[in-house]
Design an enzyme around this catalytic site. Structure first.
Site, PDB file in Angstrom:
ATOM      1  N   GLY A 167      92.643 -38.407  61.596  1.00  0.00           N
ATOM      2  CA  GLY A 167      91.352 -37.796  61.917  1.00  0.00           C
ATOM      3  C   GLY A 167      91.202 -36.429  61.286  1.00  0.00           C
ATOM      4  CG  ASP A 204     105.173 -54.783  29.286  1.00  0.00           C
ATOM      5  OD1 ASP A 204     104.007 -54.609  29.691  1.00  0.00           O
ATOM      6  OD2 ASP A 204     105.465 -55.616  28.409  1.00  0.00           O
ATOM      7  N   GLY A 208      93.229 -43.022  24.657  1.00  0.00           N
ATOM      8  CA  GLY A 208      93.926 -43.192  25.922  1.00  0.00           C
ATOM      9  C   GLY A 208      94.256 -44.656  26.119  1.00  0.00           C
ATOM     10  CB  ILE A 228     102.199 -34.628  27.295  1.00  0.00           C
ATOM     11  CG1 ILE A 228     101.421 -35.114  26.061  1.00  0.00           C
ATOM     12  CG2 ILE A 228     103.696 -34.917  27.146  1.00  0.00           C
ATOM     13  CD1 ILE A 228     101.421 -36.619  25.866  1.00  0.00           C
ATOM     14  CB  THR A 229     104.113 -36.485  32.589  1.00  0.00           C
ATOM     15  OG1 THR A 229     102.917 -37.126  33.037  1.00  0.00           O
ATOM     16  CG2 THR A 229     104.965 -36.102  33.784  1.00  0.00           C
ATOM     17  CD  GLU A 247     103.270 -44.588  32.668  1.00  0.00           C
ATOM     18  OE1 GLU A 247     102.683 -44.376  31.600  1.00  0.00           O
ATOM     19  OE2 GLU A 247     104.441 -44.265  32.872  1.00  0.00           O
ATOM     20  N   GLY A 248      98.259 -46.856  31.833  1.00  0.00           N
ATOM     21  CA  GLY A 248      97.226 -47.877  31.692  1.00  0.00           C
ATOM     22  C   GLY A 248      96.404 -47.963  32.956  1.00  0.00           C
TER      23      GLY A 248
END
Length: 381
Positions: A340, A241, A133, A159-160, A364-365
């Site tokens: 509340g 990045d 990961g 995996i999205t 993403e890290g």
């Protein structure tokens, strides 16, 4: 409440107006229903594709919108404020197109990029593995060259868009040369030998499927190698990045939605004969939430403007991802507190916002990895 934005062009202003219209009229009314049903909103992505949103930061030559990253990220923020599954999905798709757009050959770009960013196809980014990961260099999925194709074997995790994507940007090991043994392949989702496992049961983003991927002697044509063999880790980290800026923008959108909900509720909720927003305890809490949202937005815009200017932005991307996602977690948690007991129920979206915020600190890290990356930049400065 609409955020007042300083945009570089009238075209960008019109784009943000269209984004808000889509977010308000098409996305927000459906979000809670589809999230509760764990239903992926493919129709929403078709709408975004038809509107030109799936290729916003890429060149017009290949069908993209040629928008500055500063503008694209503000589009992401607006979409995420209405529905996180859609905002994150667009960010993942954009990152999945990045390797081909920046490292592919001219022939590869002309052949595949128009379809990827033209609105019909949806992408996924296949980097993580069950035992790799945060340590991306530890990948074990293998791609072995055999004549004019690669035989791919192994498993990917988290995996999205797994199982629903039309293409996967895959990082796989082509040699045992450590970090230099990883390569990037553009894989068609219909490739024989490629399959997706069942979706993970997640606490949030339940409308977005996250699955493992399995490669069993899946044959990927050698012409789908992006860049050169051994360049994959460099490509992956470069894409991350930009992807981190995307997640930062999504986080700000979610935090803004939580802030708006909390302010509206505090204006309407009466206690001791007056709206609770008039009590200093709530005023200060809401003020801190607003400050966190504004500060987080500034970090991703700073990174985006550096990227648009061609300046190094890796450190700024890590800062933005760290600051924005931590802010989203705090702001959504505080929104539940403002509401509340009502905030703890599903009658209001505050509890969903809080559940969705948590994963932003992870993918993403992780934010621990972002702190490490920021520190390394400081060591080198």
């Amino acid at each position: 409440m609409p955020v007042e934005r300083l945009l570089p062009t009238s075209e960008a202003t019109d784009l943000l107006a269209l984004t808000r219209e889509i977010a308000r009229d098409q996305l927000a009314p459906q979000a809670a229903v589809d999230e509760a049903a764990e239903k992926f909103p493919r129709d929403a992505f078709r709408l975004l594709g038809e509107s030109g949103f799936l290729g916003l930061p890429y060149s017009e030559e290949h069908g993209g919108g040629a928008q500055p990253y500063e503008v694209y990220l503000q589009v992401l923020e607006e979409l995420s404020s209405a529905w996180m599954t859609v905002g994150v999905g667009l960010s993942v798709h954009t990152m999945s197109c990045y390797p081909l757009a920046y490292f592919g050959s001219a022939e590869q770009q002309s052949r595949w990029l128009p379809g990827m960013i033209g609105g019909e196809l949806l992408g996924a980014y296949a980097l993580s593995e069950p035992h790799a990961g945060s340590d991306a260099a530890a990948l074990s999925t293998r791609a072995v060259r055999q004549d004019d194709s690669y035989a791919v074997n192994g498993a990917k995790a988290w995996i999205t868009h797994g199982g629903i994507a039309d293409f996967y940007t895959l990082m796989a090991r082509t040699s045992d040369d450590g970090p230099l043994g990883i390569s990037c392949l553009l894989v068609d989702a219909a490739t024989p030998g490629l399959s997706a496992g069942p979706p993970e049961h997640k606490m949030g983003l339940t409308g977005s499927p996250t699955t493992p991927l399995y490669f069993e002697d899946a044959r990927v044509p050698a012409e789908r190698l992006v860049g050169s063999e051994g360049q994959g880790l460099k490509i992956a980290l470069s894409a991350l990045d930009s992807g981190r800026l995307g997640i930062a923008a999504c986080a700000v959108g979610l935090a803004q939605a939580a802030l708006d909900l909390a302010v509206d509720y505090a204006k309407q909720r009466q206690q001791f004969g007056r709206p609770i927003i008039e009590f200093q305890g709530l005023e200060f809490l809401l003020a801190d939430m607003a400050a966190a949202v504004h500060s987080a937005r500034a970090t991703y815009l700073d990174g985006a403007r550096r990227r648009d200017a061609g300046l190094p932005f890796g450190q700024q991307a890590s800062v933005a991802k760290l600051v924005a996602t931590d802010a989203a977690m705090k702001v959504t948690t505080d929104a539940v507190q403002v509401l509340g007991g009502a905030g703890y129920t599903r009658d209001f979206p505050a509890e969903r916002y809080m559940r969705e915020a948590k994963v932003l600190q992870i993918f993403e890290g992780t934010n621990q990895i972002q702190r490490m990356l920021i520190a390394r930049h400081l060591e080198k400065s």
